[in-house]
Design a protein around this motif. Structure first.
Motif, PDB file in Angstrom:
ATOM      1  N   TRP A  79       0.840  -1.192   0.000  1.00  0.00           N
ATOM      2  CA  TRP A  79       0.000   0.000   0.000  1.00  0.00           C
ATOM      3  C   TRP A  79       0.880   1.248   0.000  1.00  0.00           C
ATOM      4  O   TRP A  79       1.898   1.295   0.694  1.00  0.00           O
ATOM      5  CB  TRP A  79      -0.898   0.030   1.243  1.00  0.00           C
ATOM      6  CG  TRP A  79      -1.926  -1.059   1.268  1.00  0.00           C
ATOM      7  CD1 TRP A  79      -1.930  -2.168   2.060  1.00  0.00           C
ATOM      8  CD2 TRP A  79      -3.103  -1.141   0.467  1.00  0.00           C
ATOM      9  NE1 TRP A  79      -3.027  -2.950   1.811  1.00  0.00           N
ATOM     10  CE2 TRP A  79      -3.774  -2.331   0.835  1.00  0.00           C
ATOM     11  CE3 TRP A  79      -3.671  -0.326  -0.513  1.00  0.00           C
ATOM     12  CZ2 TRP A  79      -4.971  -2.731   0.247  1.00  0.00           C
ATOM     13  CZ3 TRP A  79      -4.861  -0.724  -1.097  1.00  0.00           C
ATOM     14  CH2 TRP A  79      -5.499  -1.901  -0.716  1.00  0.00           C
TER      15      TRP A  79
ATOM     16  N   SER B  24      -4.573   4.688   7.389  1.00  0.00           N
ATOM     17  CA  SER B  24      -4.727   3.330   7.921  1.00  0.00           C
ATOM     18  C   SER B  24      -6.189   2.907   7.961  1.00  0.00           C
ATOM     19  O   SER B  24      -6.506   1.718   7.791  1.00  0.00           O
ATOM     20  CB  SER B  24      -4.110   3.255   9.321  1.00  0.00           C
ATOM     21  OG  SER B  24      -4.747   4.179  10.195  1.00  0.00           O
ATOM     22  N   GLU B  25      -7.104   3.875   8.190  1.00  0.00           N
ATOM     23  CA  GLU B  25      -8.527   3.529   8.221  1.00  0.00           C
ATOM     24  C   GLU B  25      -8.988   2.941   6.884  1.00  0.00           C
ATOM     25  O   GLU B  25      -9.814   2.022   6.841  1.00  0.00           O
ATOM     26  CB  GLU B  25      -9.377   4.766   8.540  1.00  0.00           C
ATOM     27  CG  GLU B  25      -9.141   5.325   9.936  1.00  0.00           C
ATOM     28  CD  GLU B  25      -8.098   6.418   9.931  1.00  0.00           C
ATOM     29  OE1 GLU B  25      -8.153   7.278  10.831  1.00  0.00           O
ATOM     30  OE2 GLU B  25      -7.235   6.417   9.025  1.00  0.00           O
TER      31      GLU B  25
ATOM     32  N   VAL C 292      -6.994   1.397   4.596  1.00  0.00           N
ATOM     33  CA  VAL C 292      -6.377   0.076   4.436  1.00  0.00           C
ATOM     34  C   VAL C 292      -7.148  -0.970   5.234  1.00  0.00           C
ATOM     35  O   VAL C 292      -7.417  -2.080   4.743  1.00  0.00           O
ATOM     36  CB  VAL C 292      -4.902   0.120   4.874  1.00  0.00           C
ATOM     37  CG1 VAL C 292      -4.299  -1.292   4.862  1.00  0.00           C
ATOM     38  CG2 VAL C 292      -4.097   1.044   3.961  1.00  0.00           C
ATOM     39  N   THR C 293      -7.545  -0.619   6.438  1.00  0.00           N
ATOM     40  CA  THR C 293      -8.315  -1.546   7.277  1.00  0.00           C
ATOM     41  C   THR C 293      -9.656  -1.877   6.641  1.00  0.00           C
ATOM     42  O   THR C 293     -10.081  -3.044   6.625  1.00  0.00           O
ATOM     43  CB  THR C 293      -8.541  -0.938   8.673  1.00  0.00           C
ATOM     44  OG1 THR C 293      -7.269  -0.672   9.270  1.00  0.00           O
ATOM     45  CG2 THR C 293      -9.339  -1.880   9.551  1.00  0.00           C
ATOM     46  N   ALA C 294     -10.328  -0.871   6.106  1.00  0.00           N
ATOM     47  CA  ALA C 294     -11.624  -1.090   5.463  1.00  0.00           C
ATOM     48  C   ALA C 294     -11.488  -1.981   4.236  1.00  0.00           C
ATOM     49  O   ALA C 294     -12.320  -2.862   3.988  1.00  0.00           O
ATOM     50  CB  ALA C 294     -12.247   0.247   5.083  1.00  0.00           C
TER      51      ALA C 294
ATOM     52  N   ASP D 125      -9.078  -4.201   3.716  1.00  0.00           N
ATOM     53  CA  ASP D 125      -8.729  -5.539   4.190  1.00  0.00           C
ATOM     54  C   ASP D 125      -9.983  -6.286   4.647  1.00  0.00           C
ATOM     55  O   ASP D 125     -10.113  -7.491   4.413  1.00  0.00           O
ATOM     56  CB  ASP D 125      -7.717  -5.442   5.325  1.00  0.00           C
ATOM     57  CG  ASP D 125      -7.244  -6.813   5.791  1.00  0.00           C
ATOM     58  OD1 ASP D 125      -6.521  -7.483   5.022  1.00  0.00           O
ATOM     59  OD2 ASP D 125      -7.626  -7.223   6.912  1.00  0.00           O
ATOM     60  N   ALA D 126     -10.919  -5.558   5.278  1.00  0.00           N
ATOM     61  CA  ALA D 126     -12.162  -6.183   5.736  1.00  0.00           C
ATOM     62  C   ALA D 126     -13.000  -6.679   4.563  1.00  0.00           C
ATOM     63  O   ALA D 126     -13.827  -7.595   4.721  1.00  0.00           O
ATOM     64  CB  ALA D 126     -12.964  -5.192   6.577  1.00  0.00           C
ATOM     65  N   GLN D 127     -12.793  -6.095   3.381  1.00  0.00           N
ATOM     66  CA  GLN D 127     -13.520  -6.545   2.187  1.00  0.00           C
ATOM     67  C   GLN D 127     -12.733  -7.576   1.391  1.00  0.00           C
ATOM     68  O   GLN D 127     -13.092  -7.907   0.265  1.00  0.00           O
ATOM     69  CB  GLN D 127     -13.851  -5.342   1.301  1.00  0.00           C
ATOM     70  CG  GLN D 127     -14.876  -4.409   1.927  1.00  0.00           C
ATOM     71  CD  GLN D 127     -15.514  -3.486   0.908  1.00  0.00           C
ATOM     72  OE1 GLN D 127     -15.032  -3.334  -0.214  1.00  0.00           O
ATOM     73  NE2 GLN D 127     -16.611  -2.865   1.289  1.00  0.00           N
TER      74      GLN D 127
ATOM     75  N   GLU E 135      -6.294  -7.567   0.346  1.00  0.00           N
ATOM     76  CA  GLU E 135      -5.117  -7.553   1.216  1.00  0.00           C
ATOM     77  C   GLU E 135      -4.029  -6.631   0.691  1.00  0.00           C
ATOM     78  O   GLU E 135      -3.381  -5.909   1.456  1.00  0.00           O
ATOM     79  CB  GLU E 135      -4.571  -8.978   1.364  1.00  0.00           C
ATOM     80  CG  GLU E 135      -5.563  -9.931   2.033  1.00  0.00           C
ATOM     81  CD  GLU E 135      -5.004 -11.339   2.141  1.00  0.00           C
ATOM     82  OE1 GLU E 135      -3.844 -11.555   1.696  1.00  0.00           O
ATOM     83  OE2 GLU E 135      -5.714 -12.217   2.644  1.00  0.00           O
TER      84      GLU E 135
ATOM     85  N   ASN F 209     -17.039   3.708   9.726  1.00  0.00           N
ATOM     86  CA  ASN F 209     -15.665   4.074  10.066  1.00  0.00           C
ATOM     87  C   ASN F 209     -15.489   5.564   9.765  1.00  0.00           C
ATOM     88  O   ASN F 209     -16.364   6.194   9.160  1.00  0.00           O
ATOM     89  CB  ASN F 209     -14.637   3.196   9.321  1.00  0.00           C
ATOM     90  CG  ASN F 209     -14.658   3.415   7.820  1.00  0.00           C
ATOM     91  OD1 ASN F 209     -14.583   4.549   7.347  1.00  0.00           O
ATOM     92  ND2 ASN F 209     -14.757   2.329   7.065  1.00  0.00           N
TER      93      ASN F 209
END
Length: 793
Positions: free
Chosen positions: A53, A59-60, A62-64, A66-68, A71, A144
């Motif tokens: 990335w 980071s918010e 990237v986290t969102a 990753d949750a979908q 990666e 988020n």
């Protein structure tokens, strides 16, 4: 389906041979009467190339992602995002389902996260695509901190009270060029907040902006950049395109600024089986003049889709007309009623012209898998994320190689195997392509054709720009608009004023230009289609096509139901219909004449003279045929409708009496030879011009009053021209060589829809002389070769 069966089905779909196994099943179920395949290609799978990335992505986000299940980004997504974040206009031109949206989501959502005042625009050519991308962004930022981006839709379906909220609060606005033109730019003062803080403009599926539509959009985007700069912003444009020739140049013409292209597709792709399918000649049905006809592409596609649905394959069938989408869905349900009645209701049609609530319901059913099969116009070609499709059936070549691969790419997500079947229509180009697969499968994607400097397009757009902000002389020079503005001034629509700030062009007080511009190049306001018994609005149709499709007595299909048109009121913009099944279909008959208004360029090749010209085409619908479902013509009904004149561009060629004599073409044979050569040339122009045959028209005459010689015309079907005829003139030898090839290779005796008959001929395909047309084209090509055609591509 029990868990074990689901596991087995998933394993089969993941196999590289899944597409071939589906094809074998289809051949068993839907190919009675012989093997219709002319070619089968196996396209291998491709693995992904990923990157880390970018360090500037919050980071918010990237986290969102990753949750979908995302990666890491693919390399082309990262490259696109980095270029845009660095302030570069960029176009990502990769295959369908290659994740182009992440390339713009990263910089846009980052900007909206880092700057609470920043705004962005997203533009798509269809409402379905815009709604789909809005849903994708909404699910990504839900629950988020990124939700402060406040994404919202602003299109023709948005209620008035929601529009007010969007203007005041939304930070990422999902709209389309039509609403940008008439809803935002016209009243830009009300959008000052958005324009002042505009960081990014996303132009999705930008390859769809071609011809007249693309030329209008190019000028709308220039007006957007101009207003944004007036408010102090300088937005970065991120464009997404299917793979195309020279995407940087095409995108640059669209926005009026240099663009960097990202073209290496690093996404994973499943194995794909591509089959070319030619329906066999019917043993029982003949068409006009007793000519043999093939089983129709719509009936073949319906059988194929029914067989695939019965096999459990989620299938999308594309067809070029709204009527065709309705017929395919109807026929597929009829087949399933006999073979798999429990699946009959899981097939539907989807097309433009439906009401908004009907479209949304169908889109949701497709996404959730409630529908196993859908027959659609190109309304679902562009980007709508329908995960898990197993097969695509394409009923008739869609007009461009770009559209073919875009539609084909709807099937086979990630590493899943898939099947694509192109079913040829009775059309010269379709016939050519299924017998010359290299002209489709090995051919480069076309370049996008736009001409924003056409006076027919530039003039009305300049009036809009001047109403938004008076034009400076420098801007007039950039638009190459001196002559156009002089003409507008002579009409009293605009005037030049000089003040202490310099000269400015202002519109006159009685000028209201925005309402007079149809961004999509239509020929008037939409015609409402109303059920006369209930008063219910069924949908809309283009005013320019209404006389040919919604005339009194026409059969109209809507969501599987048949209606008969009782009355067409062109002045009132409404067609009244009644639900009834008359047992026949209708097709209009039209009379067309053409006048040469000016020659743009002319070349002489011995006994042949070719030219690119400005022309006026006068067309009148004079009647219609009623045809039984067997293909038998019942009768012809006369109509009395007003004539319409189109000012456009054409390519033409003339021949001398000496050439006709050498080709052994008599005076009696000449009209049929010219007419057949014209029909075949119209069918083959898309091969070199990147258009659909329905975008163009033609006229042939044994002695045209403006040329004094036997003449064949092929013209653009859009006001001012769309660049297609000019491409034909530039590649005359290639175009006419392919035309001759399709006539000579067709197996019919006297001419059929696969070579010289036309589905939209206003003269009932009479007279036609296939053999004389072949001799005529052979003689013309001989002259081009002998005297040197410098325009050979």
């Amino acid at each position: 389906m029990n868990p074990a069966d689901r596991t087995e089905l998933r394993a089969r779909k993941a196999s590289d041979s899944y597409g071939r196994s589906l094809l074998n099943r289809v051949l068993t179920e839907a190919a009675a009467g012989g093997n219709p395949l002319t070619h089968v290609a196996e396209l291998p799978a491709q693995r992904a190339t990923t990157t880390e990335w970018p360090d500037w992505v919050p980071s918010e986000l990237v986290t969102a992602l990753d949750a979908q299940g995302i990666e890491l980004p693919w390399a082309h997504q990262t490259r696109t995002a980095e270029l845009a974040a660095g302030g570069n206009h960029v176009v990502v031109s990769t295959g369908t389902a290659s994740g182009k949206s992440l390339g713009y989501q990263l910089p846009v959502l980052t900007a909206l996260h880092d700057d609470p005042r920043a705004t962005a625009l997203y533009l798509s050519p269809t409402k379905a695509l815009g709604a789909d991308q809005l849903r994708a962004v909404g699910s990504l930022i839900h629950d988020n901190p990124l939700r402060e981006a406040h994404p919202a839709s602003y299109d023709g379906d948005t209620p008035a009270e929601i529009r007010q909220w969007v203007r005041a609060n939304a930070r990422w606005i999902f709209t389309n060029p039509d609403m940008l033109h008439v809803g935002i730019l016209r009243s830009h003062q009300r959008w000052a907040r958005v324009l002042r803080n505009l960081r990014y403009v996303v132009v999705d599926e930008c390859h769809a902006y071609r011809g007249v539509f693309g030329s209008h959009v190019a000028l709308v985007l220039r007006r957007l950049r101009r207003l944004a700069q007036f408010y102090g912003a300088d937005p970065v444009f991120i464009l997404c395109s299917a793979t195309s020739a020279d995407p940087a140049a095409s995108a640059g013409r669209l926005i009026g600024a240099p663009v960097t292209a990202v073209t290496e597709d690093c996404s994973p792709r499943g194995a794909r089986t591509v089959a070319l399918w030619e329906p066999p000649l019917s043993a029982t049905v003949t068409g006009e003049n007793g000519a043999p006809v093939r089983r129709t592409a719509t009936s073949e596609a319906a059988k194929i889709m029914a067989a695939l649905v019965a096999e459990g394959a989620r299938t999308l069938t594309f067809v070029r007309s709204r009527r065709g989408a309705e017929l395919i869905a109807l026929d597929a349900r009829r087949v399933l009623a006999e073979t798999a009645p429990e699946l009959q209701e899981r097939v539907a049609a989807y097309r433009a012209g439906y009401l908004a609530e009907d479209r949304r319901e169908l889109e949701q059913s497709l996404s959730q898998g409630t529908l196993l099969g859908a027959a659609s116009t190109n309304a679902l070609e562009l980007g709508v994320d329908i995960a898990g499709l197993d097969a695509v059936v394409i009923a008739g070549f869609p007009g461009t190689v770009a559209s073919f691969w875009q539609q084909a790419g709807r099937a086979g997500r990630r590493l899943q195997g898939s099947l694509v079947v192109l079913v040829a229509t009775d059309d010269p180009l379709d016939t050519y392509l299924v017998h010359h697969p290299e002209a489709l499968l090995d051919r480069p994607i076309e370049a996008t054709i736009t001409d924003p400097y056409s006076p027919y397009i530039l003039g009305p757009q300049l009036l809009c720009a001047a109403m938004e902000l008076p034009l400076t002389d420098e801007e007039v020079s950039e638009y190459r608009a001196d002559e156009v503005l002089a003409d507008l001034a002579e009409q009293g629509l605009i005037r030049r004023r000089t003040s202490s700030r310099g000269a400015r062009w202002h519109i006159t007080a009685h000028t209201h230009p925005h309402d007079d511009v149809d961004v999509r190049g239509g020929l008037g306001s939409p015609v409402a289609i109303v059920n006369a018994e209930t008063g219910r609005l069924l949908g809309t149709a283009d005013a320019g096509r209404a006389p040919a499709t919604l005339h009194t007595g026409a059969v109209h299909l809507h969501q599987g139901e048949t209606y008969l048109v009782d009355e067409l009121d062109l002045e009132g913009g409404v067609a009244f219909v009644n639900e009834v099944d008359p047992g026949f279909t209708t097709s209009s008959r039209q009379v067309t004449s053409i006048t040469v208004e000016g020659v743009i360029e002319e070349r002489a090749f011995g006994a042949v003279t070719a030219a690119s010209a400005q022309v006026a085409v006068t067309n009148q619908v004079v009647g219609y045929l009623r045809t039984l479902v067997t293909g038998e013509v019942l009768d012809q009904v006369e109509l009395d409708l007003p004539a319409h004149t189109l000012h456009t561009k054409a390519v033409l060629y003339t021949v001398t009496p000496q050439l006709l004599a050498a080709a052994d073409i008599s005076d009696e044979q000449l009209p049929g030879a010219l007419h057949a050569a014209e029909h075949a040339a119209i069918g083959m122009l898309p091969l070199v011009a990147g258009c659909d045959r329905w975008d163009i028209g033609g006229v042939s005459i044994a002695e045209h009053p403006d040329t004094g010689a036997p003449t064949v015309f092929v013209y653009d079907g859009q006001p001012g021209g769309a660049g297609f005829a000019e491409r034909g003139f530039a590649q005359l030898t290639d175009w006419l060589s392919a035309t001759l090839s399709v006539i000579r290779s067709c197996e019919c005796q006297d001419g059929c829809p696969s070579c010289v008959q036309s589905p939209k001929c206003g003269n009932g395909n009479n007279p036609l002389d296939k053999d004389a047309a072949a001799r005529l084209l052979g003689a013309v090509l001989g002259e081009l070769a002998t005297h040197g055609d410098p325009a050979v591509s």
